[in-house]
Motif scaffolding. Structure first.
Motif, PDB file in Angstrom:
ATOM      1  N   SER A 217       1.013  -1.274   0.019  1.00  0.00           N
ATOM      2  CA  SER A 217       0.050  -0.011   0.003  1.00  0.00           C
ATOM      3  C   SER A 217       0.815   1.211   0.066  1.00  0.00           C
ATOM      4  O   SER A 217       0.595   2.139  -0.421  1.00  0.00           O
ATOM      5  CB  SER A 217      -0.992   0.031   1.074  1.00  0.00           C
ATOM      6  OG  SER A 217      -0.274   0.052   2.273  1.00  0.00           O
ATOM      7  N   SER A 218       2.076   1.162   0.312  1.00  0.00           N
ATOM      8  CA  SER A 218       2.923   2.448   0.495  1.00  0.00           C
ATOM      9  C   SER A 218       3.895   2.551  -0.759  1.00  0.00           C
ATOM     10  O   SER A 218       4.442   3.708  -0.903  1.00  0.00           O
ATOM     11  CB  SER A 218       3.876   2.310   1.756  1.00  0.00           C
ATOM     12  OG  SER A 218       4.601   0.946   1.599  1.00  0.00           O
ATOM     13  N   GLN A 219       3.707   1.777  -1.842  1.00  0.00           N
ATOM     14  CA  GLN A 219       4.285   1.625  -2.816  1.00  0.00           C
ATOM     15  C   GLN A 219       3.523   2.253  -4.099  1.00  0.00           C
ATOM     16  O   GLN A 219       2.320   2.353  -3.998  1.00  0.00           O
ATOM     17  CB  GLN A 219       5.183   0.207  -3.436  1.00  0.00           C
ATOM     18  CG  GLN A 219       5.776  -0.301  -2.350  1.00  0.00           C
ATOM     19  CD  GLN A 219       6.249  -1.560  -2.471  1.00  0.00           C
ATOM     20  OE1 GLN A 219       5.439  -2.448  -2.953  1.00  0.00           O
ATOM     21  NE2 GLN A 219       7.656  -1.915  -2.425  1.00  0.00           N
ATOM     22  N   ARG A 220       4.172   2.862  -5.127  1.00  0.00           N
ATOM     23  CA  ARG A 220       3.577   3.654  -6.269  1.00  0.00           C
ATOM     24  C   ARG A 220       3.491   2.310  -7.256  1.00  0.00           C
ATOM     25  O   ARG A 220       2.639   2.578  -8.214  1.00  0.00           O
ATOM     26  CB  ARG A 220       4.159   4.958  -6.525  1.00  0.00           C
ATOM     27  CG  ARG A 220       4.011   5.868  -5.513  1.00  0.00           C
ATOM     28  CD  ARG A 220       2.510   6.449  -5.398  1.00  0.00           C
ATOM     29  NE  ARG A 220       2.267   7.117  -6.657  1.00  0.00           N
ATOM     30  CZ  ARG A 220       1.086   7.721  -6.876  1.00  0.00           C
ATOM     31  NH1 ARG A 220       0.178   7.734  -5.687  1.00  0.00           N
ATOM     32  NH2 ARG A 220       0.890   8.616  -7.770  1.00  0.00           N
ATOM     33  N   GLU A 221       4.401   1.687  -7.459  1.00  0.00           N
ATOM     34  CA  GLU A 221       4.681   0.890  -8.703  1.00  0.00           C
ATOM     35  C   GLU A 221       5.661  -0.347  -8.438  1.00  0.00           C
ATOM     36  O   GLU A 221       6.596  -0.242  -7.529  1.00  0.00           O
ATOM     37  CB  GLU A 221       5.258   1.700  -9.818  1.00  0.00           C
ATOM     38  CG  GLU A 221       6.521   2.243  -9.946  1.00  0.00           C
ATOM     39  CD  GLU A 221       6.875   2.909 -11.282  1.00  0.00           C
ATOM     40  OE1 GLU A 221       7.705   3.694 -11.280  1.00  0.00           O
ATOM     41  OE2 GLU A 221       6.136   2.618 -12.314  1.00  0.00           O
ATOM     42  N   GLN A 222       5.591  -1.263  -9.257  1.00  0.00           N
ATOM     43  CA  GLN A 222       6.589  -2.392  -9.256  1.00  0.00           C
ATOM     44  C   GLN A 222       6.799  -2.930 -10.740  1.00  0.00           C
ATOM     45  O   GLN A 222       6.007  -2.833 -11.459  1.00  0.00           O
ATOM     46  CB  GLN A 222       6.005  -3.541  -8.474  1.00  0.00           C
ATOM     47  CG  GLN A 222       5.860  -3.356  -7.000  1.00  0.00           C
ATOM     48  CD  GLN A 222       7.410  -3.554  -6.415  1.00  0.00           C
ATOM     49  OE1 GLN A 222       8.249  -4.208  -6.832  1.00  0.00           O
ATOM     50  NE2 GLN A 222       7.824  -3.048  -5.357  1.00  0.00           N
ATOM     51  N   THR A 223       8.007  -3.214 -10.785  1.00  0.00           N
ATOM     52  CA  THR A 223       8.464  -3.810 -12.139  1.00  0.00           C
ATOM     53  C   THR A 223       9.283  -5.149 -12.203  1.00  0.00           C
ATOM     54  O   THR A 223       9.802  -5.345 -11.365  1.00  0.00           O
ATOM     55  CB  THR A 223       9.580  -2.622 -13.038  1.00  0.00           C
ATOM     56  OG1 THR A 223       8.764  -1.322 -12.891  1.00  0.00           O
ATOM     57  CG2 THR A 223       9.697  -3.037 -14.295  1.00  0.00           C
TER      58      THR A 223
END
Lengths: 113, 113
Positions: free
Chosen positions: B52-58
């Motif tokens: 929830s604290s992150q904006r994106e993942q790759t």
């Protein structure tokens, strides 16, 4: 590292019978969840076990029950099978009650006739 | 009650195209969001997990973004390949101590050679 293993892969049962599905969690995972996926739908949460105790349940009747064993493997039992119980049953394991995400097995396809 | 919607329900694209799959959820109080891939009749393969604290993942050609305040996530697939053909499922883990995942119905992707 072994993944989540489910057995059997396919099963055909008659309405009114009972069925037991089995799941071996991924190595190091102590939480197991069960999901039911009807054709064309997303998986629906049945219940979750953490350290051998049920700690969450979805909108499924009591004839859906489960167990988790000391080695963190799990069983899903369904009594008095109904035609609508025909679905793909998915097991997922995780650590720390899902904080690191869930790893799913390949599922058991149950057909009730 | 948390609800997850995925649009479009189905998508057909030519090989090599970049594409975006959408996921929306009704309650922004989530713990994390996970994207899965499901091949016909098979289990779920985890693609990306966003806390929830992150904006994106790759991961490789995949990029997932999360805008918790607007209740949206997108999965971006670059340079699509026929092997990417599958159903893509979005799942949120609600906050407030809930242990379950709430799934959308998925987007069925077909990449044509």
């Amino acid at each position: 590292e072994t993944g989540v293993t489910q057995s059997p892969t396919h099963l055909i049962k008659t309405r009114g019978q009972q069925v037991t599905l089995r799941c071996s969690s991924q190595s190091g995972h102590n939480t197991v969840s069960w999901y039911q996926q009807a054709l064309g739908q997303g998986p629906q949460f049945i219940f979750q076990y953490y350290r051998e105790e049920e700690n969450g349940r979805g909108n499924f009747p009591p004839r859906f029950s489960g167990l988790q064993f000391p080695n963190y493997s799990s069983e899903l039992n369904v009594n008095a099978l109904e035609l609508d119980d025909s679905a793909l049953y998915l097991c997922a394991s995780s650590t720390g009650q899902g904080r690191g995400g869930y790893t799913f097995g390949s599922g058991t396809r149950l057909t009730v006739v | 009650k948390q609800e997850v919607t995925q649009i479009p329900a189905a998508l057909s694209v030519p090989e090599g195209e970049n594409l975006v799959l959408n996921c929306s959820f009704t309650d922004s109080a989530i713990y994390n969001l996970q994207w899965f891939r499901q091949d016909p009749g098979k289990g779920l393969t985890s693609l990306l997990l966003i806390q929830s604290s992150q904006r994106e993942q790759t991961s490789g050609r995949l990029n997932a973004s999360l805008d918790k305040s607007s209740g949206r996530s997108t999965l971006y697939i670059a340079a699509s390949q026929p092997g990417d053909s599958a159903t893509y499922l979005c799942a949120v883990r609600p906050g407030g101590g809930s242990e379950k995942l709430v799934f959308g119905k998925g987007t069925k992707l077909t990449v044509n050679p």
